[in-house]
Design a protein around this motif. Structure first.
Motif, PDB file in Angstrom:
ATOM      1  N   GLU A 199     -19.488  -0.912   2.820  1.00 32.21           N
ATOM      2  CA  GLU A 199     -20.252  -2.048   2.311  1.00 32.21           C
ATOM      3  C   GLU A 199     -19.682  -2.630   1.018  1.00 32.21           C
ATOM      4  N   LEU A 200     -19.279  -1.791   0.085  1.00 32.54           N
ATOM      5  CA  LEU A 200     -18.805  -2.268  -1.214  1.00 32.54           C
ATOM      6  C   LEU A 200     -17.282  -2.371  -1.308  1.00 32.54           C
ATOM      7  N   LYS A 201     -16.582  -2.019  -0.218  1.00 34.03           N
ATOM      8  CA  LYS A 201     -15.116  -2.062  -0.223  1.00 34.03           C
ATOM      9  C   LYS A 201     -14.645  -3.519  -0.214  1.00 34.03           C
ATOM     10  N   ILE A 202     -13.760  -3.840  -1.170  1.00 29.13           N
ATOM     11  CA  ILE A 202     -13.248  -5.218  -1.250  1.00 29.13           C
ATOM     12  C   ILE A 202     -11.748  -5.308  -1.007  1.00 29.13           C
ATOM     13  N   TYR A 203     -11.062  -4.164  -1.009  1.00 27.63           N
ATOM     14  CA  TYR A 203      -9.612  -4.152  -0.759  1.00 27.63           C
ATOM     15  C   TYR A 203      -9.219  -2.776  -0.254  1.00 27.63           C
ATOM     16  N   GLU A 204      -8.246  -2.762   0.661  1.00 26.56           N
ATOM     17  CA  GLU A 204      -7.700  -1.493   1.136  1.00 26.56           C
ATOM     18  C   GLU A 204      -6.323  -1.725   1.719  1.00 26.56           C
ATOM     19  N   ASP A 205      -5.406  -0.818   1.409  1.00 33.34           N
ATOM     20  CA  ASP A 205      -4.122  -0.768   2.089  1.00 33.34           C
ATOM     21  C   ASP A 205      -3.826   0.704   2.375  1.00 33.34           C
ATOM     22  N   ASN A 206      -2.598   1.044   2.650  1.00 33.65           N
ATOM     23  CA  ASN A 206      -2.281   2.434   2.992  1.00 33.65           C
ATOM     24  C   ASN A 206      -2.392   3.404   1.823  1.00 33.65           C
ATOM     25  N   GLN A 243      -4.867   8.938  -1.661  1.00 36.41           N
ATOM     26  CA  GLN A 243      -4.482  10.341  -1.728  1.00 36.41           C
ATOM     27  C   GLN A 243      -5.097  10.932  -2.999  1.00 36.41           C
ATOM     28  N   HIS A 244      -5.536  12.169  -2.917  1.00 38.47           N
ATOM     29  CA  HIS A 244      -6.223  12.799  -4.048  1.00 38.47           C
ATOM     30  C   HIS A 244      -5.226  13.209  -5.137  1.00 38.47           C
ATOM     31  N   PHE A 245      -5.352  12.549  -6.294  1.00 39.11           N
ATOM     32  CA  PHE A 245      -4.644  12.923  -7.515  1.00 39.11           C
ATOM     33  C   PHE A 245      -5.680  12.937  -8.630  1.00 39.11           C
ATOM     34  N   PRO A 246      -5.865  14.048  -9.320  1.00 41.12           N
ATOM     35  CA  PRO A 246      -6.872  14.102 -10.370  1.00 41.12           C
ATOM     36  C   PRO A 246      -6.571  13.208 -11.578  1.00 41.12           C
ATOM     37  N   ILE A 247      -5.309  13.149 -12.029  1.00 40.14           N
ATOM     38  CA  ILE A 247      -4.982  12.389 -13.241  1.00 40.14           C
ATOM     39  C   ILE A 247      -3.696  11.582 -13.048  1.00 40.14           C
ATOM     40  N   LEU A 248      -3.503  10.607 -13.922  1.00 40.12           N
ATOM     41  CA  LEU A 248      -2.363   9.693 -13.856  1.00 40.12           C
ATOM     42  C   LEU A 248      -1.027  10.419 -13.784  1.00 40.12           C
ATOM     43  N   GLU A 249      -0.868  11.479 -14.559  1.00 41.68           N
ATOM     44  CA  GLU A 249       0.413  12.185 -14.613  1.00 41.68           C
ATOM     45  C   GLU A 249       0.821  12.792 -13.279  1.00 41.68           C
ATOM     46  N   GLN A 250      -0.099  12.923 -12.354  1.00 42.36           N
ATOM     47  CA  GLN A 250       0.214  13.505 -11.054  1.00 42.36           C
ATOM     48  C   GLN A 250       0.603  12.466 -10.004  1.00 42.36           C
ATOM     49  N   LEU A 251       0.405  11.181 -10.309  1.00 47.49           N
ATOM     50  CA  LEU A 251       0.769  10.135  -9.361  1.00 47.49           C
ATOM     51  C   LEU A 251       2.287   9.979  -9.300  1.00 47.49           C
ATOM     52  N   PRO A 252       2.846   9.803  -8.105  1.00 52.58           N
ATOM     53  CA  PRO A 252       4.268   9.481  -8.010  1.00 52.58           C
ATOM     54  C   PRO A 252       4.533   8.114  -8.672  1.00 52.58           C
ATOM     55  N   ASP A 253       5.708   7.962  -9.261  1.00 53.03           N
ATOM     56  CA  ASP A 253       6.048   6.723  -9.967  1.00 53.03           C
ATOM     57  C   ASP A 253       5.861   5.477  -9.106  1.00 53.03           C
ATOM     58  N   LYS A 254       6.246   5.553  -7.842  1.00 53.14           N
ATOM     59  CA  LYS A 254       6.107   4.397  -6.955  1.00 53.14           C
ATOM     60  C   LYS A 254       4.639   3.992  -6.803  1.00 53.14           C
ATOM     61  N   LEU A 255       3.755   4.982  -6.691  1.00 48.88           N
ATOM     62  CA  LEU A 255       2.327   4.701  -6.546  1.00 48.88           C
ATOM     63  C   LEU A 255       1.760   4.111  -7.838  1.00 48.88           C
ATOM     64  N   ILE A 256       2.251   4.549  -8.983  1.00 48.86           N
ATOM     65  CA  ILE A 256       1.818   3.968 -10.258  1.00 48.86           C
ATOM     66  C   ILE A 256       2.125   2.473 -10.268  1.00 48.86           C
ATOM     67  N   GLY A 257       3.325   2.109  -9.838  1.00 47.40           N
ATOM     68  CA  GLY A 257       3.680   0.684  -9.759  1.00 47.40           C
ATOM     69  C   GLY A 257       2.775  -0.075  -8.807  1.00 47.40           C
ATOM     70  N   THR A 258       2.505   0.522  -7.670  1.00 48.00           N
ATOM     71  CA  THR A 258       1.646  -0.117  -6.668  1.00 48.00           C
ATOM     72  C   THR A 258       0.233  -0.325  -7.192  1.00 48.00           C
ATOM     73  N   ILE A 259      -0.367   0.706  -7.766  1.00 45.35           N
ATOM     74  CA  ILE A 259      -1.763   0.597  -8.187  1.00 45.35           C
ATOM     75  C   ILE A 259      -1.924  -0.399  -9.332  1.00 45.35           C
ATOM     76  N   PHE A 260      -0.940  -0.472 -10.232  1.00 44.39           N
ATOM     77  CA  PHE A 260      -1.046  -1.448 -11.319  1.00 44.39           C
ATOM     78  C   PHE A 260      -0.802  -2.867 -10.816  1.00 44.39           C
ATOM     79  N   THR A 261       0.027  -3.035  -9.809  1.00 41.69           N
ATOM     80  CA  THR A 261       0.205  -4.357  -9.196  1.00 41.69           C
ATOM     81  C   THR A 261      -1.106  -4.814  -8.563  1.00 41.69           C
ATOM     82  N   ILE A 262      -1.777  -3.924  -7.847  1.00 44.17           N
ATOM     83  CA  ILE A 262      -3.059  -4.261  -7.222  1.00 44.17           C
ATOM     84  C   ILE A 262      -4.123  -4.506  -8.291  1.00 44.17           C
ATOM     85  N   ALA A 263      -4.136  -3.703  -9.359  1.00 43.24           N
ATOM     86  CA  ALA A 263      -5.096  -3.920 -10.449  1.00 43.24           C
ATOM     87  C   ALA A 263      -4.909  -5.317 -11.041  1.00 43.24           C
ATOM     88  N   ASN A 264      -3.685  -5.734 -11.203  1.00 38.76           N
ATOM     89  CA  ASN A 264      -3.401  -7.072 -11.722  1.00 38.76           C
ATOM     90  C   ASN A 264      -3.918  -8.155 -10.778  1.00 38.76           C
TER      91      ASN A 264
END
Length: 108
Positions: free
Chosen positions: A14-21, A43-64
């Motif tokens: 109901e509240l989902k507004i965006y989703e990709d892989n 994918q379950h990652f507790p904190i930022l330091e555990q995210l793969p670098d590629k995913l960090i780029g992806t999530i910040f692009t989507i946040a923007n």
């Protein structure tokens, strides 16, 4: 058993507004202000330091992109893009997330 956030990603429609892989975004159930978005890694990652670098780029692009969508859709004047990274930093659940909070001039 999955964490509460992993369960939300799987079940909440109901509240989902965006989703990709890799990520999913929801309108916050109890927002600080109307339009607040929570962006989550699928994918379950507790904190930022555990995210793969590629995913960090992806999530910040989507946040923007989601931040830009708030400007266009609700006419906010700015956004706070927040990461509570770890329990000591105010993280409520052990699952990485980005909060995108729309702001208007003089909203205190």
């Amino acid at each position: 058993m999955l964490c509460k956030i992993c369960e939300k990603i799987e079940k909440e429609k109901e509240l989902k507004i965006y989703e990709d892989n890799e990520v999913a975004a929801f309108l916050e159930e109890k927002p600080a202000v109307p339009g607040q978005i929570i962006l989550l890694t699928k994918q379950h990652f507790p904190i930022l330091e555990q995210l793969p670098d590629k995913l960090i780029g992806t999530i910040f692009t989507i946040a923007n992109k989601l931040s830009s969508a708030l400007f266009d859709s609700i006419g906010c004047h700015g956004t706070n893009i927040l990461i509570n990274n770890g329990i000591a930093a105010g993280q409520k659940h052990s699952h990485f997330s980005i909060n995108i909070i729309p702001r208007t001039e003089n909203d205190n």
